[in-house]
Design a protein around this motif. Structure first.
Motif, PDB file in Angstrom:
ATOM      1  N   SER A 164      49.510  44.786  47.844  1.00  0.00           N
ATOM      2  CA  SER A 164      48.200  44.850  47.184  1.00  0.00           C
ATOM      3  C   SER A 164      47.570  46.217  47.456  1.00  0.00           C
ATOM      4  CB  SER A 164      47.301  43.720  47.700  1.00  0.00           C
ATOM      5  OG  SER A 164      47.275  43.745  49.114  1.00  0.00           O
ATOM      6  N   LEU A 178      40.595  35.952  46.810  1.00  0.00           N
ATOM      7  CA  LEU A 178      41.866  36.156  47.524  1.00  0.00           C
ATOM      8  C   LEU A 178      41.621  36.276  49.027  1.00  0.00           C
ATOM      9  CD1 LEU A 178      43.577  38.594  45.006  1.00  0.00           C
ATOM     10  CD2 LEU A 178      44.320  36.273  45.574  1.00  0.00           C
ATOM     11  N   PHE A 189      41.912  31.485  38.783  1.00  0.00           N
ATOM     12  CA  PHE A 189      40.541  31.989  38.867  1.00  0.00           C
ATOM     13  C   PHE A 189      39.830  31.578  37.593  1.00  0.00           C
ATOM     14  CE2 PHE A 189      42.920  34.618  41.723  1.00  0.00           C
ATOM     15  CZ  PHE A 189      42.055  34.884  42.771  1.00  0.00           C
ATOM     16  N   LEU A 216      52.851  37.239  40.097  1.00  0.00           N
ATOM     17  CA  LEU A 216      51.948  37.560  38.982  1.00  0.00           C
ATOM     18  C   LEU A 216      52.741  37.819  37.706  1.00  0.00           C
ATOM     19  CD1 LEU A 216      49.982  39.919  41.233  1.00  0.00           C
ATOM     20  CD2 LEU A 216      48.725  38.388  39.737  1.00  0.00           C
ATOM     21  N   PHE A 263      48.587  41.422  50.887  1.00  0.00           N
ATOM     22  CA  PHE A 263      49.660  40.504  50.468  1.00  0.00           C
ATOM     23  C   PHE A 263      50.607  41.302  49.589  1.00  0.00           C
ATOM     24  CE2 PHE A 263      46.149  40.230  47.493  1.00  0.00           C
ATOM     25  CZ  PHE A 263      46.750  40.363  46.255  1.00  0.00           C
ATOM     26  N   ARG A 293      41.556  43.375  22.213  1.00  0.00           N
ATOM     27  CA  ARG A 293      40.858  43.264  23.495  1.00  0.00           C
ATOM     28  C   ARG A 293      39.686  44.222  23.650  1.00  0.00           C
ATOM     29  NH1 ARG A 293      43.874  40.834  27.867  1.00  0.00           N
ATOM     30  NH2 ARG A 293      42.075  41.280  29.152  1.00  0.00           N
TER      31      ARG A 293
HETATM   32  C1  LIG Z   1      46.418  37.394  42.393  1.00  0.00           C
HETATM   33  C2  LIG Z   1      45.816  38.710  41.992  1.00  0.00           C
HETATM   34  C3  LIG Z   1      46.052  39.824  42.755  1.00  0.00           C
HETATM   35  C4  LIG Z   1      45.508  41.050  42.404  1.00  0.00           C
HETATM   36  N1  LIG Z   1      45.754  42.137  43.191  1.00  0.00           N
HETATM   37  C5  LIG Z   1      45.212  43.325  42.858  1.00  0.00           C
HETATM   38  C6  LIG Z   1      45.455  44.481  43.643  1.00  0.00           C
HETATM   39  O1  LIG Z   1      46.159  44.470  44.634  1.00  0.00           O
HETATM   40  N2  LIG Z   1      44.885  45.637  43.237  1.00  0.00           N
HETATM   41  C7  LIG Z   1      44.084  45.722  42.128  1.00  0.00           C
HETATM   42  O2  LIG Z   1      43.591  46.805  41.827  1.00  0.00           O
HETATM   43  N3  LIG Z   1      43.863  44.657  41.353  1.00  0.00           N
HETATM   44  C8  LIG Z   1      44.401  43.461  41.700  1.00  0.00           C
HETATM   45  N4  LIG Z   1      44.154  42.364  40.917  1.00  0.00           N
HETATM   46  C9  LIG Z   1      43.287  42.497  39.722  1.00  0.00           C
HETATM   47  C10 LIG Z   1      44.130  42.782  38.489  1.00  0.00           C
HETATM   48  O3  LIG Z   1      44.775  44.018  38.643  1.00  0.00           O
HETATM   49  C11 LIG Z   1      43.289  42.837  37.207  1.00  0.00           C
HETATM   50  O4  LIG Z   1      42.120  43.566  37.443  1.00  0.00           O
HETATM   51  C12 LIG Z   1      42.972  41.492  36.771  1.00  0.00           C
HETATM   52  O5  LIG Z   1      44.161  40.782  36.536  1.00  0.00           O
HETATM   53  C13 LIG Z   1      42.098  41.483  35.499  1.00  0.00           C
HETATM   54  O6  LIG Z   1      42.812  41.960  34.413  1.00  0.00           O
HETATM   55  P1  LIG Z   1      42.091  42.115  32.995  1.00  0.00           P
HETATM   56  O7  LIG Z   1      40.991  43.113  33.228  1.00  0.00           O
HETATM   57  O8  LIG Z   1      43.158  42.618  32.088  1.00  0.00           O
HETATM   58  O9  LIG Z   1      41.577  40.761  32.636  1.00  0.00           O
HETATM   59  C14 LIG Z   1      44.702  41.140  41.247  1.00  0.00           C
HETATM   60  C15 LIG Z   1      44.476  40.009  40.461  1.00  0.00           C
HETATM   61  C16 LIG Z   1      45.014  38.803  40.828  1.00  0.00           C
HETATM   62  C17 LIG Z   1      44.775  37.586  39.969  1.00  0.00           C
END
Ligand SMILES: Cc1cc2nc3c(=O)[nH]c(=O)nc-3n(C[C@H](O)[C@H](O)[C@H](O)COP(=O)(O)O)c2cc1C
Ligand SMILES: Nc1ncnc2c1ncn2[C@@H]1O[C@H](COP(=O)(O)OP(=O)(O)OP(=O)(O)O)[C@@H](O)[C@H]1O
Ligand SMILES: [Mg+2]
Length: 553
Positions: free
Chosen positions: A201, A169, A134, A183, A208, A284
């Protein structure tokens, strides 16, 4: 009693060793980051060599972590076809670890199924797992170029997604059947709370399986792996960045700042030198004050003159039963008051998880900081940390860093295989280390669990908290200025003038007490601004006129 045991627990001396990664890779021993650069050219590139580097290393913990992660990867590859899995890669250190684990894991999976030649193209290994990145406009250019370069080096086909995670996604799942996504999430990441190695998820997200092979890896495990395998990582980590978000919310970790100011520019040590992995995200939150950041609230930096509030929760049946007299509460109140903080509440609760949880949950949302004391230790009545976890809706999970501190203290006299004392609130715990402390203090968002059981220990823990300048936790909010007045007037005569003063000077705190029924009444006026306090005192003296005996500073 809990309190006594805790005293014993925390009065032994020991030094926690700063993390010194073992760089024995079978290729050479690294001693400095400089040596590391010399080795990059000979860095491991083959997926087989990852496996060999770990097998050859002398770090049993890393071996165990690796084995478990590979097991998770192999289970996922057994459950889903290669077309049904994807890897979420963003050039960060955790996803870099995962990239190499996936390379090794896929290779081992193939070998297990007698297909060791598949995936090899012209002698080169092509990474077979669909990889999604992303890309956002606020990404660090260094992260972006590292992601692209790494993908090119290892034959990774990148699907670049320029949408938010959810929509991206959704589109991905519509376009290609994707059942599981790998992940690099680790316990300690805010997003890891409640996740397992296989976690569907969240509700509201496209369906997924999230596969988290390095969920239980610590910060030091990540660095031990990257350094042992001599794989490249994004150069920002050598410049003091320890966890990388966007350019808007990430700065180098202040805990890695060096004293070398000769070049007029701040210098930072590399990320792997950070001794307490719990502070990995200290870089951060540039735009937030520490307290606000931990509350998830945006606000300006704390500054002199602003009012900051604290609440205190004492945990202990012995206090409530009147068996012991609480000295820590008043002492903590005095300390907080001396740096200009307002103490909004001090509550004493039973040694029960729910009682602690209920009080902490209430106070954490109305105070900048909540302090707890009592109830920390190995006894069944030591429920404070469990109560804090419950207040935040997270579970207790083993904390390796903390366990290491405790094992230095107790040696083999722990509490069996699972050291209950080393179970800390999952994903929200920060260990506050200081040379004055034998064991770091536990901080969960804006709640600090003090382990002090007497005033001397409290003094030491307080000094350490004040000294932790990098966290700026207990920044002075400007001391209070106070003036006192004694009068022979009765309470009835004083009541009206005093209430008028409260209305005229809303920023001034007023307090009255008598040492004895017959003695004079002492009135205290207190505020942050000297002139206002003086004006209020003058106005009050006029109102009381002849009744004023003495004005004290
Ligand atoms: C492939 C992928 C799947 C994710 N699946 C979920 C999910 O199921 N539930 C959720 O709340 N966030 C999901 N996220 C978001 C992450 O939990 C998180 O918000 C994101 O990695 C940003 O993190 P940061 O705020 O530390 O940069 C997903 C992110 C990615 C890249
Ligand atoms: N922009 C992104 N594109 C693809 N995957 C991502 C992105 N952001 C996060 N992820 C996934 O979420 C995981 C956790 O992100 P996180 O930022 O905690 O770790 P990291 O970026 O790998 O390392 P660091 O903690 O040093 O930033 C990543 O390892 C990656 O799998
Ligand atoms: Mg990141």
């Amino acid at each position: 009693m809990t309190r006594r045991i805790s005293i014993r627990c925390f009065t032994l001396r020991f030094q926690f060793p700063i993390f010194k990664p073992k760089f024995n890779t079978g290729i050479g021993i690294w001693k400095t980051p400089f040596d590391r650069f010399n080795l990059i050219s000979s860095s491991i590139s083959s997926h087989m060599e990852i496996d060999k580097a770990i097998r050859d290393c002398d770090d049993p913990r890393l071996k165990t972590r690796y084995k478990n992660a590979i097991y998770v990867i192999q289970r996922a590859l057994a459950l889903y076809s290669i077309e049904e899995v994807a890897f979420s890669f963003n050039g960060g250190k955790d996803s870099t670890v995962l990239l190499h684990l996936l390379r090794a894991g896929y290779y081992l999976h193939q070998v297990e199924h007698g297909r060791s030649n598949e995936g090899l193209r012209d002698g080169e290994f092509t990474f077979p797992i669909r990889t999604i990145y992303f890309e956002t406009p606020s990404v660090f250019p260094e992260i972006n170029s590292f992601t692209y370069e790494t993908a090119a080096s290892y034959g990774v086909q990148l699907d670049i997604i320029r949408e938010d995670f959810k929509s991206g996604l959704e589109a991905l799942l519509k376009a290609k059947s994707t059942k599981a996504i790998f992940l690099g999430v680790r316990i300690g990441d805010p997003t890891a709370v409640g996740q397992e190695q296989f976690s569907p998820s969240s509700p509201g997200w496209p369906p997924f399986m999230r596969v988290n092979p390095i969920l239980d890896w610590s910060y030091r495990d990540v660095w031990a792996f990257l350094l042992t395998c001599t794989v490249q990582y994004c150069g920002l980590y050598d410049q003091g960045y320890t966890s990388i978000g966007s350019i808007n919310d990430t700065v180098p970790n202040a805990l890695l700042r060096t004293n070398d100011s000769s070049v007029g520019k701040q210098k930072f040590r590399p990320a792997y030198m950070l001794s307490d992995g719990r502070l990995e995200r200290a870089g951060r939150a540039r735009k937030l004050s520490p307290v606000a950041a931990s509350n998830g609230v945006k606000c300006v930096e704390p500054h002199q003159g602003s009012i900051r509030t604290a609440s205190i929760v004492a945990v202990g049946d012995a206090i409530l039963f009147g068996i012991i007299e609480d000295q820590l509460g008043p002492s903590l109140c005095r300390k907080l008051h001396s740096i200009g903080w307002v103490i909004s509440r001090i509550a004493t609760v039973r040694s029960e998880v729910d009682s602690v949880a209920e009080e902490v949950e209430r106070l954490k949302s109305i105070s900048d900081l909540v302090f707890t004391y009592g109830g920390v230790g190995p006894l069944h009545s030591d429920v404070t940390v469990g109560g804090v976890a419950k207040a935040f809706g997270v579970r207790l999970a083993p904390d390796e860093e903390y366990e290491e501190y405790l094992s230095h203290l107790f040696g083999d006299k722990g509490t069996g295989d699972r050291n209950e004392m080393a179970q800390l609130p999952e994903g929200i715990t920060e260990l506050l280390e200081h040379e004055k402390l034998r064991v770091p203090l536990i901080k969960c968002h804006n709640v600090i669990a003090l382990s002090a059981t007497n005033v001397d220990e409290l003094d030491r823990q307080w000094d350490a908290l004040i000294d932790l300048r990098s966290t700026n936790l207990l920044a002075s909010s400007g001391p209070f200025v106070s003036k006192h007045l004694t009068t022979s007037l009765s309470d009835l005569e004083v009541a009206q003038p005093l209430s008028k003063i409260s209305i005229e000077f809303p920023d001034i705190y007023t307090g009255c007490y008598r040492k004895s029924r017959a003695g004079p009444l002492v009135i205290t006026l207190e505020g942050k601004d000297q002139e206002t306090v003086e004006a209020a005192m003058e106005a009050l003296s006029k109102k009381l006129s002849s009744g004023v005996k003495q004005i004290l500073v």
